[in-house]
Design a protein around this motif. Structure first.
Motif, PDB file in Angstrom:
ATOM      1  N   GLY A  46       0.823  -1.204   0.000  1.00 17.89           N
ATOM      2  CA  GLY A  46       0.000   0.000   0.000  1.00 17.89           C
ATOM      3  C   GLY A  46       0.854   1.250   0.000  1.00 17.89           C
ATOM      4  N   VAL A  47       0.465   2.186  -0.871  1.00 22.38           N
ATOM      5  CA  VAL A  47       1.230   3.423  -1.013  1.00 22.38           C
ATOM      6  C   VAL A  47       1.338   4.158   0.319  1.00 22.38           C
ATOM      7  N   ASN A  48       0.205   4.224   1.020  1.00 16.93           N
ATOM      8  CA  ASN A  48       0.189   4.952   2.281  1.00 16.93           C
ATOM      9  C   ASN A  48       1.152   4.380   3.306  1.00 16.93           C
ATOM     10  N   LYS A  49       1.139   3.050   3.391  1.00 16.32           N
ATOM     11  CA  LYS A  49       1.961   2.406   4.407  1.00 16.32           C
ATOM     12  C   LYS A  49       3.443   2.555   4.116  1.00 16.32           C
ATOM     13  N   ILE A  50       3.776   2.782   2.853  1.00 16.63           N
ATOM     14  CA  ILE A  50       5.194   2.997   2.543  1.00 16.63           C
ATOM     15  C   ILE A  50       5.547   4.469   2.738  1.00 16.63           C
ATOM     16  N   ILE A  51       4.808   5.328   2.018  1.00 17.49           N
ATOM     17  CA  ILE A  51       5.198   6.740   2.038  1.00 17.49           C
ATOM     18  C   ILE A  51       4.952   7.389   3.397  1.00 17.49           C
ATOM     19  N   PHE A  52       3.841   7.016   4.040  1.00 18.86           N
ATOM     20  CA  PHE A  52       3.565   7.648   5.330  1.00 18.86           C
ATOM     21  C   PHE A  52       3.829   6.723   6.523  1.00 18.86           C
ATOM     22  N   GLY A  53       4.350   5.521   6.215  1.00 16.90           N
ATOM     23  CA  GLY A  53       4.654   4.597   7.305  1.00 16.90           C
ATOM     24  C   GLY A  53       5.835   5.094   8.128  1.00 16.90           C
ATOM     25  N   MET A  54       5.723   4.896   9.457  1.00 17.19           N
ATOM     26  CA  MET A  54       6.774   5.403  10.333  1.00 17.19           C
ATOM     27  C   MET A  54       7.829   4.354  10.642  1.00 17.19           C
ATOM     28  N   LYS A  55       7.508   3.105  10.352  1.00 17.28           N
ATOM     29  CA  LYS A  55       8.404   2.054  10.800  1.00 17.28           C
ATOM     30  C   LYS A  55       9.055   1.342   9.615  1.00 17.28           C
ATOM     31  N   PHE A  66       8.575   7.205   5.721  1.00 13.76           N
ATOM     32  CA  PHE A  66       8.251   8.616   5.976  1.00 13.76           C
ATOM     33  C   PHE A  66       9.383   9.354   6.699  1.00 13.76           C
ATOM     34  N   PRO A  67       9.962   8.757   7.757  1.00 17.12           N
ATOM     35  CA  PRO A  67      11.053   9.466   8.433  1.00 17.12           C
ATOM     36  C   PRO A  67      12.216   9.789   7.483  1.00 17.12           C
ATOM     37  N   MET A  68      12.458   8.893   6.558  1.00 19.82           N
ATOM     38  CA  MET A  68      13.569   9.127   5.621  1.00 19.82           C
ATOM     39  C   MET A  68      13.254  10.249   4.641  1.00 19.82           C
TER      40      MET A  68
END
Lengths: 287, 251, 278
Positions: A46-55, A66-68
């Protein structure tokens, strides 16, 4: 006899066309292969879980970058804060103040600075900047500020040379006109020259950003590579480029695909920056 | 008189500007024909049709015909490269190639496939002699052609053209940048050469045309105003425009 | 109170001056540190001997050879491709949609960061084409990386050749290709050489793209399919893994010195070329 020369001319032309097309072909291949490896995971996780994922724990199924992304932008902005004023000042000095002999000295020096490999910058950053930050500002020294400092220097040649070109191409008559009105040199620069070179200067900043966001080796040596969003300038961080470089050598399976997903995001950011710098802004200059 | 080059109602325009307006002229074999006229008269453009250097300009439209020895040179089947071996050109500004004197002259013959050292040497010597330059450079054929003086460079360009063994030599204001002594040397060379070649000399210098050409043509704003023997044109011109031009009233 | 603009002017001038020399200062400091720290560890034995114990002892001979192999082979491939593209763009076509596409391709290639070249080279050459970590995969990746530099510098050099030279060549019955081969390219050689030198500098200093394509084997690469380690990669591994700071400094001296020399040579050739036409 005649036919042979004509034939040869045609042959040469088609060979050259093929050569010219090779650049496009390579670009296409780079695109396709990075996308082909990087996109499947976007669909799977899922796009969200990659781009906005924190872990980011790729072996456990977490691919959040996301942190990167934030870290990449933070070091880039940090680099710009250091590199942009310094670079622009240098460009102004070179184009408006420096005599011929000073120019003969400064320009090659700046080109040489551009030629210093990024591993050397990283190495010196680790040896000198990191301890300096550690002892005067605290923390481990592997930090946002150390990285920004080194990157700020690394993007100087890009900013200087492109701003310089923009400043030099301001027509002479503008300068003369302003000088004739009794303006001092600085007033002329400030009120006439910089505004007319504005888009070129902006392009130099954006290309500098592109250089900083794409920089890898120096960054992984200095940034500390921690997997969270830094909350202070003394915190360590991991950039998109760093993520790829640190893990590519041993990653397999989905883990490797995750690194290509990181590459896709990086590629999109770079493409946007280059597009804005090359087409958006340069076209304005042409007008 | 034997016709070497002819044009038949030749029209030429760059985009919408017509530069040659229906030119019909016959240039005779083994003569020097002078083309004169103020700038913009079309004389240089006419030359560039004869050597097909016009091919390198954009937006050109040509109507009518131009022939050499009765054969059209505007025909699609003509190979312009072959044509330029028959029609040599010397330009207004001498432009030596950045190589040695020898190699400048050997450039054309080498393209034709002549690579034998002795043959080339003979050709270079012969061409330089015909261009009245041999004595000045025979000891330094290996030095860069860029080291020659302006007048020498122009004679080098003439020799370079002669080395192609052309039938026709076109000279586009070849002396415009030269001092009187260099000009005289070129004129002497041309007078000797006309027995073997058909020469067209474009010049703004009416006195030069009067001195060395057999026939003279006067062009004005793309039209051929007058064309006759040089004697006739300069002593009893049929047109007042010609007379005014020769007397230096304009141009 | 209004400050006299002249004082501001003088102050600004001074400020800019300081900043410009600061930039040069950075270069000097970098070079000075590397040289001062590294020269004690650099000698002929270091350059000519093989590394031992992962690079803790011995020299850097294989990585020097690997660097030269990488740089020369990629130049060998990229020069004809790049020069050909430049010739096409300058001599064989007018500006059109097609040339815009090609220029877009070249500009984009130039903007791609080296880590993405590394990713691409890794997946395409190393994995898909089954070359493994090898000199060949490194060379092919590097060829694409330096292509834009070669194209741009060659194009500039070719454009600087005066049009009249071409016209003269045509008038002497040369065809287009003969003119390009015998007149245009010889006249553009200095500019083309500058591009080549800059590209060699890039190949010598590159790390991110090379480490994932050519690998990091310490052995001397004897065939195209062998992995190898360039000086930059060797330096990176020594420094990053803390194997030996002395050897790292020693390697850095050789690395930085060769890049400085190559770039200075490039600059020198370029200035000669500029002087020739002005």
């Amino acid at each position: 006899m005649i036919d042979r020369t004509v034939l040869k001319e045609h042959l040469v032309k088609w060979v050259l066309v093929a050569f010219a097309l090779s650049s496009l072909l390579f670009l296409f291949l780079i695109f396709i292969f990075i996308l082909a490896e990087g996109l499947p995971l976007f669909l799977k996780v899922g796009v969200n879980k990659i781009i906005f994922g924190m872990k980011w724990a790729p072996t456990k199924g977490y691919f959040g970058i996301f942190p990167m992304i934030i870290s990449s932008f933070l070091v880039t902005i940090g680099a710009l804060i250091i590199g942009a004023p310094l670079g622009l000042s240098c460009a102004i000095y070179l184009s408006e103040y420096a005599g011929k002999r000073t120019k003969m000295l400064l320009k090659p020096a700046i080109e040489l600075l551009a030629g210093i490999p990024s591993v050397v910058f990283g190495f010196l950053g680790v040896i000198y900047i990191v301890p300096l930050v550690r002892s005067y500002l605290g923390g481990s020294g592997f930090s946002l500020i150390s990285t920004s400092l080194v990157l700020g220097v690394m993007i100087l040649p890009t900013i200087i040379s492109i701003s310089f070109d923009a400043l030099v191409s301001v027509p002479r008559t503008y300068r003369e006109g302003s000088a004739a009105m009794g303006a001092t040199k600085w007033q002329t620069i400030y009120k006439v020259i910089i505004p007319s070179a504005k888009s070129g200067i902006l392009a130099s900043f954006i290309l500098g950003m592109g250089r900083a966001i794409g920089e890898t080796m120096a960054v992984i040596m200095i940034a500390g590579n921690a997997l969270k969003i830094p909350t202070s300038i003394l915190d360590p961080l991991r950039t998109l480029t760093g993520n790829i470089a640190l893990e590519l050598a041993y990653a397999t399976g989905d883990h490797r695909l995750g690194l290509f997903s990181t590459g896709v995001v990086l590629m999109v950011i770079i493409m946007i920056l280059n597009y804005v710098a090359n087409f958006g802004i340069k076209r304005k200059i042409a007008k | 008189m034997d016709t070497k080059i002819a044009t038949d109602r030749l029209r030429l325009s760059f985009g919408k500007t017509e530069v040659l307006k229906s030119i019909t002229i016959k240039v005779h074999r083994n003569t020097i024909t002078g083309f004169m006229g103020p700038s913009g008269s079309g004389k240089s453009t006419l030359i560039s049709v004869i050597n097909r250097m016009i091919d390198f300009e954009n937006n050109v439209r040509i109507e009518g015909d131009a022939t050499i020895d009765g054969t059209s040179i505007l025909d699609g089947s003509i190979n312009p490269i072959e044509l330029r071996r028959r029609v040599g050109t010397v330009f207004a500004v001498p432009i030596p190639l950045p190589r040695s004197i020898f190699e400048n002259i050997a450039y054309g013959p080498r393209l034709k496939g002549t690579s034998d050292r002795t043959t080339l040497h003979h050709l270079v010597e012969d061409s330089l002699k015909k261009a009245f330059l041999w004595d000045e450079v025979k000891d330094r054929l290996g030095t860069s052609a860029l080291k020659l003086s302006g007048g020498q460079q122009q004679r080098l360009c003439l020799a370079r053209t002669l080395a192609l063994k052309p039938e026709i030599i076109l000279l586009d204001e070849p002396c415009s940048g030269l001092d009187p002594i260099s000009t005289a040397k070129i004129e002497d060379a041309l007078s000797e050469l006309k027995s073997e070649y058909t020469i067209i000399l474009v010049s703004n210098n009416t006195k030069q045309i009067a001195r060395i050409s057999d026939f003279s043509a006067f062009f004005y704003l793309g039209e051929l105003i007058e064309y006759d023997t040089t004697e006739k044109v300069f002593t009893a011109p049929a047109e007042t425009k010609t007379e005014d031009y020769i007397q230096g009233k304009f141009g | 109170m209004r400050i006299n603009p002249r004082y501001i002017n003088r102050l600004v001038r001074m400020g800019l001056n300081v900043q410009a020399y600061f930039t040069v200062g950075i270069l000097i400091i970098i070079v000075a540190i590397i040289f001062f720290k590294g020269f004690p560890h650099t000698n002929f034995a270091f350059i000519l001997s093989f590394p031992e114990d992962m690079g803790r002892e011995g020299g850097i001979f294989p990585s020097i050879v690997g660097t030269i192999q990488l740089a020369l082979l990629s130049i060998l491939l990229a020069t004809p491709l790049g020069l050909g593209t430049a010739i096409f763009l300058t001599e064989y076509t007018k500006e059109s949609l097609f040339t815009k596409f090609i220029r877009f391709g070249v500009e984009s290639l130039a903007g791609i960061p080296s880590i993405l070249y590394g990713l691409f080279g890794f997946i395409f050459f190393v994995i898909k084409l089954k070359m493994g970590w090898s000199l060949l995969a490194g060379v092919l990746t590097m060829t694409i990386m330096i292509l834009p530099t070669i194209i741009r510098t060659s194009e500039e050099a070719i454009r600087a050749v005066p049009r009249q030279l071409r016209i003269v060549s045509y008038s002497l019955s040369a065809s287009k290709w003969e003119t390009i081969k015998k007149v245009v390219i010889p006249a553009a050689i200095p500019g083309i050489l500058t591009g080549i030198m800059l590209s060699i500098g890039r190949a010598v200093g590159e790390t991110a793209a090379i480490i994932f394509t050519m690998g990091s084997s310490l052995r001397l690469p004897l065939s195209l399919m062998d992995s190898g380690r360039t000086m930059a990669v060797h330096f990176y591994i020594l420094a990053r893994e803390g194997i030996s700071m002395e050897k790292a400094y020693g390697t850095a001296v050789v690395l930085v010195l060769s890049i400085l020399l190559i770039n200075i040579l490039a600059y020198y050739i370029m200035n000669k070329a500029i002087a020739r036409y002005s």
